[in-house]
Structure formats: structure tokens, C-alpha cells
Design a protein around this motif. Structure first.
Motif, short mmCIF file in Angstrom:
data_model
loop_
_atom_site.label_atom_id
_atom_site.label_comp_id
_atom_site.label_asym_id
_atom_site.label_seq_id
_atom_site.Cartn_x
_atom_site.Cartn_y
_atom_site.Cartn_z
N TYR A 29 -0.68 9.04 -6.43
CA TYR A 29 0.48 8.18 -6.14
C TYR A 29 1.70 9.00 -5.76
N VAL A 77 -1.31 1.39 -1.68
CA VAL A 77 -1.41 0.98 -3.08
C VAL A 77 -1.08 2.16 -3.99
N ASN A 80 2.62 -1.28 -2.35
CA ASN A 80 1.68 -2.33 -2.74
C ASN A 80 0.97 -1.95 -4.04
N GLY A 81 0.30 -2.92 -4.63
CA GLY A 81 -0.47 -2.68 -5.85
C GLY A 81 -1.72 -3.52 -5.88
N LEU A 82 -2.53 -3.31 -6.91
CA LEU A 82 -3.74 -4.09 -7.12
C LEU A 82 -3.55 -5.04 -8.30
N LYS A 117 -5.62 -6.59 -3.38
CA LYS A 117 -4.25 -6.15 -3.15
C LYS A 117 -3.29 -7.31 -3.43
N ASP A 142 -1.77 -0.42 -10.32
CA ASP A 142 -2.76 -1.47 -10.61
C ASP A 142 -2.28 -2.24 -11.84
#
Length: 443
Positions: free
Chosen positions: A266, A365, A285-287, A293, A368
Motif C-alpha cells: 500500500y 485498492v 479504493n478498498g475492498l 471493490k 480491506d
């Protein structure tokens, strides 16, 4: 060239127009050579050259000089399409974006050209010299074209100007490139902080702002990275985030929450994105629980709040220079434990846009969300207060069109919240009134 000069004008215009598509593909030549994938483009050029010569000879017999012109224009189109397909399939360049831009700009050029032609069909310029007429017509076209570009292609213009004017290299502090900013509560010992860092998969320098029962600050090393811990007796998620903003020492600060695991690499992803785009802030963005996503939207230069309207606290990245330059902070009247107990991150992003911060939305991403809303410190279900909070934030971030968005959210949340749209609409209206009266905290 005598009386045929008018024909020559149309010959030139046709060839020039057809060559624009081909010329705009030449940027890819260098990429093809760098990747050693320029054999197929060379074959395309040889094949279309043979076709060009054959068509020119054949069509000239049938149509005269226009046969040669048509053959040339057709060959340019075939070359452009063939190269575009190759660049899309093999080189993986985003040709859909390119063609959409071509179509949009063609339309935006045809409209002012037509309007200019019609206008001066009725407004006589005969008393002017040829040069003066050309300047007047050209000036009219240019004004209308720029206005249309700004209205319908504003993102391209702003990103182009950003790229053109941001020539200064983005400098990163080699000793402290990035710090993860972690707001949390009741994490009162070093062992608890270390367990949190393991849980969050922190692999860089970090600052932890813990709201507990005492005041203190200390530092320790975690997997060869410096971690600073700030304990306070304060309460409030916005206040805690402001503590982190004020404590930031690295070039870039990346916000996460204590229910979000960071993705591998990251740090490098964030730093590379800032360096490449020369920006002041970004939302990554993230999960959602390692599956899908959170956002399906692509990377873009942010021009209005709608580009980042679904942004949450995790994934916000900002430079120390931007914080100082724009005096950035979270509104401490929003977020837990205030009456308007959510949406503080949305309003923060709204402020970034309003203040003209150079901001990108990234599809990459970097986190999470391991736990859902049910584990959140503020989410208490879709109750009355939830919609009051939603209405208040809606009024803040959509000051003009808030009524339109209120109707949209009322319908959109109906199934998810198991509440009637009228119920949602009514309580969102109550939230709006709190903002209008300045009553944004629990009295």
C-alpha cells in the motif's frame, strides 16, 4: 491555381480531417518500440500502403481527382482503426477513452462551426477586409467552442491544465515518506497498539490517535518502522482525525480505520500515485471483506464532489503541505458522538473540492474493510437519527441540489433500510433544518 482554388480547399480539408485520427495514434509508436511489439504495426503500414496505391489508381479512373482523395481518407481511417485495435488488445492502452474523446470533441467543434456559419449568414461583414472577417468568424467560433468544452468536457480541461502547469517534481522525504493515520479508542497499552498494527497489517511508519482515559504520547519501533502513539481523554471521531492531521510529519498521510486491513505494498502504491500525478490529495479504493471493490469507478481528476461522494475515511491520503496550505481539518461538529454522527468524511472531501485542492480519485485498492457496519462505532441501524444525519450531510455537500438528492436517497435506501421512502424523506428534511438553523450538535 486559378478558379480551382476552392476545390483545392476541400481536397486539403478532407485529407487533413482523415489524417487527424491517424496522427493521434502516433504517440503509441514509442510505446510499441519500447515493448518490442512494433512488428504488427509495421505490417499494418505495409498492407495499407499497397491498398492505398491500388485504390488511388482505381478510383482516380472512376472519379477523377476525388477518387485519389477518397482513397487517401479511407486508408487513413483503416490505419487508425487497425492501430487502435492493436493498441487496445496487445499494448493494453485505453482506446475506448480515446475514441469517446474524439467523438465528443468532434461534436463540440461542429456545433460552434454551424452556429458561426448561420450567424454570419444573417450578419453582414462585407464592409470588413478579408482578414478582419476571418478574425471575427474565428473569434466567434473560439468563444463558443471554449464555452462548450468547459460545459461538457471540463474534466479534460482541468486535468490538462493541471498536467501542463504542474511541472514541478513531487518531492518525497526519503526518511519519512508516508505515515498511516489510525484513529481508535480504548487501545491503552503498547501491547494493545502492537496487536492493532498486526491486525491492520501496517508496514510503514504510523501514528495512532487513541481516545482513552489518560493523556500521554510515546514512540516505539514496529517491524523497523517508527510508530507514534498519542493518548487523549477527548471524544469524537473528527477531533481524533484532526489530532492525526496535526501530528503528521511524513510527506503523505494515509487514513485508515481500526476495522480495515491494509493491502500489501500500500505504501508504494500511494507514493507512486502521488509522484506520478503531482497531486495534493487522493482517495483510494478498498475492498469489502476481501471480495468486491467498494467503488467500480475509474481513476480520475476530481472536478466536483460527485466524483468522491461515496468516499469514506479509510483511503483518504493527503500531503502535509496541503494541510498547511489550505488549513484543512475535519468539522468537529460532525461525527460520533455528535447528533449528526456520520458523514464527517464526506464533508471533508467536499471541503477539499471547494478549496481547490489538487485531488484524484484512484481505482487502486489499498485497504480491506474486514468488519461491516454492524461493528462500526457509530452505526446503530437505519433508525430515525440515521436519516436525520444523512439529511444534514446531504444539505452540506449538495447546497443547491439537496432536494433532488434527498428524493434520490429516499428511493435508493427504501429496500436496504426496510423503511418507506416517505419516512426517509421526512427525517432527512429534519436534518436539513438542523443545518439551516446552525444546530448541528446535540444541545
Amino acid at each position: 491555381i486559378g478558379v480551382e482554388k476552392v476545390d483545392v480547399y476541400y481536397y486539403s480539408l478532407t485529407i487533413l480531417g482523415s489524417s487527424i485520427l491517424l496522427s493521434s495514434q502516433t504517440f503509441s509508436f514509442y510505446i510499441q518500440r519500447a515493448l518490442n511489439k512494433n512488428l504488427i504495426p509495421a505490417i499494418i503500414y505495409i498492407a495499407t500502403f499497397v491498398i492505398h496505391v491500388g485504390l488511388c489508381i482505381g478510383l482516380t479512373f472512376a472519379m477523377g481527382i476525388w477518387g485519389c482523395i477518397v482513397a487517401t481518407a479511407f486508408t487513413h481511417l483503416v490505419q487508425a482503426v487497425a492501430l487502435s485495435l492493436y493498441n487496445s488488445r496487445i499494448i493494453k492502452l485505453k482506446q475506448r477513452v480515446y475514441w469517446l474523446a474524439i467523438v465528443l470533441n468532434t461534436v463540440l467543434a461542429v456545433i460552434p462551426a454551424g452556429l458561426t456559419y448561420l450567424l454570419y449568414n444573417y450578419v453582414s461583414l462585407n464592409e470588413m477586409t478579408f482578414l478582419q472577417q476571418t478574425l471575427v468568424r474565428g473569434g466567434t467560433f473560439l468563444v463558443v467552442f471554449i464555452a462548450l468544452e468547459y460545459a461538457f468536457n471540463r474534466r479534460f480541461i482541468k486535468e490538462f491544465l493541471h498536467t501542463l502547469l504542474s511541472r514541478k517534481e513531487f518531492i518525497v522525504d526519503a526518511n519519512n515518506k508516508l505515515q498511516v493515520l489510525i484513529p481508535t479508542m480504548n487501545c491503552n497499552s503498547e501491547s494493545e497498539v502492537r496487536a492493532l498494527l498486526v491486525f491492520l497489517r501496517v508496514n510503514s511508519n504510523a501514528i495512532v490517535a487513541n481516545q482513552g482515559n489518560f493523556e500521554s504520547a510515546y514512540e516505539f519501533t514496529f517491524e523497523n518502522h517508527a510508530v507514534k502513539v498519542i493518548n487523549t481523554k477527548t471524544r469524537g471521531v473528527s477531533l481524533n482525525r484532526n489530532i492525526l492531521l496535526n501530528a503528521l510529519e511524513a510527506t503523505i498521510g494515509l487514513f485508515t480505520d481500526d476495522d480495515c486491513a491494509l493491502m500489501p505494498n500500500y505504501e508504494q502504491i500511494v507514493i507512486d500515485f502521488f509522484v506520478r500525478n503531482r497531486i495534493e490529495a487522493a482517495h483510494f479504493n478498498g475492498l469489502d471483506k476481501g471480495v468486491a471493490k467498494i467503488s467500480k469507478k475509474k481513476t480520475c481528476f476530481v472536478i466536483n464532489f460527485n466524483d468522491v461522494s461515496r468516499a469514506g475515511g479509510p483511503g483518504i491520503a493527503i500531503t502535509k503541505k496541503a494541510i498547511e496550505k489550505y488549513h484543512l481539518s475535519f468539522n468537529e461538529k460532525l461525527g460520533t458522538p455528535n447528533r449528526i454522527y456520520n458523514g464527517e468524511d464526506s464533508y471533508f472531501m467536499f471541503q477539499l473540492v471547494q478549496k481547490g485542492v489538487k485531488l484524484f480519485r484512484s481505482s487502486k485498492v489499498v485497504f480491506d474493510i474486514i468488519e461491516g457496519d454492524e461493528a462500526s462505532s457509530y452505526f446503530k441501524g437505519h433508525d430515525e437519527q440515521y436519516f436525520i444525519s444523512r439529511g444534514a450531510i446531504n444539505k452540506l455537500v449538495h447546497p443547491v441540489l439537496y432536494k433532488v438528492y434527498k428524493a434520490y436517497y429516499s428511493l435508493r435506501l427504501e429496500k436496504k433500510a426496510h423503511k418507506k421512502a416517505q419516512y426517509i424523506y421526512l427525517h432527512m428534511s429534519k436534518g436539513e433544518q438542523l443545518i439551516k438553523k446552525g444546530q448541528v450538535i446535540d444541545g
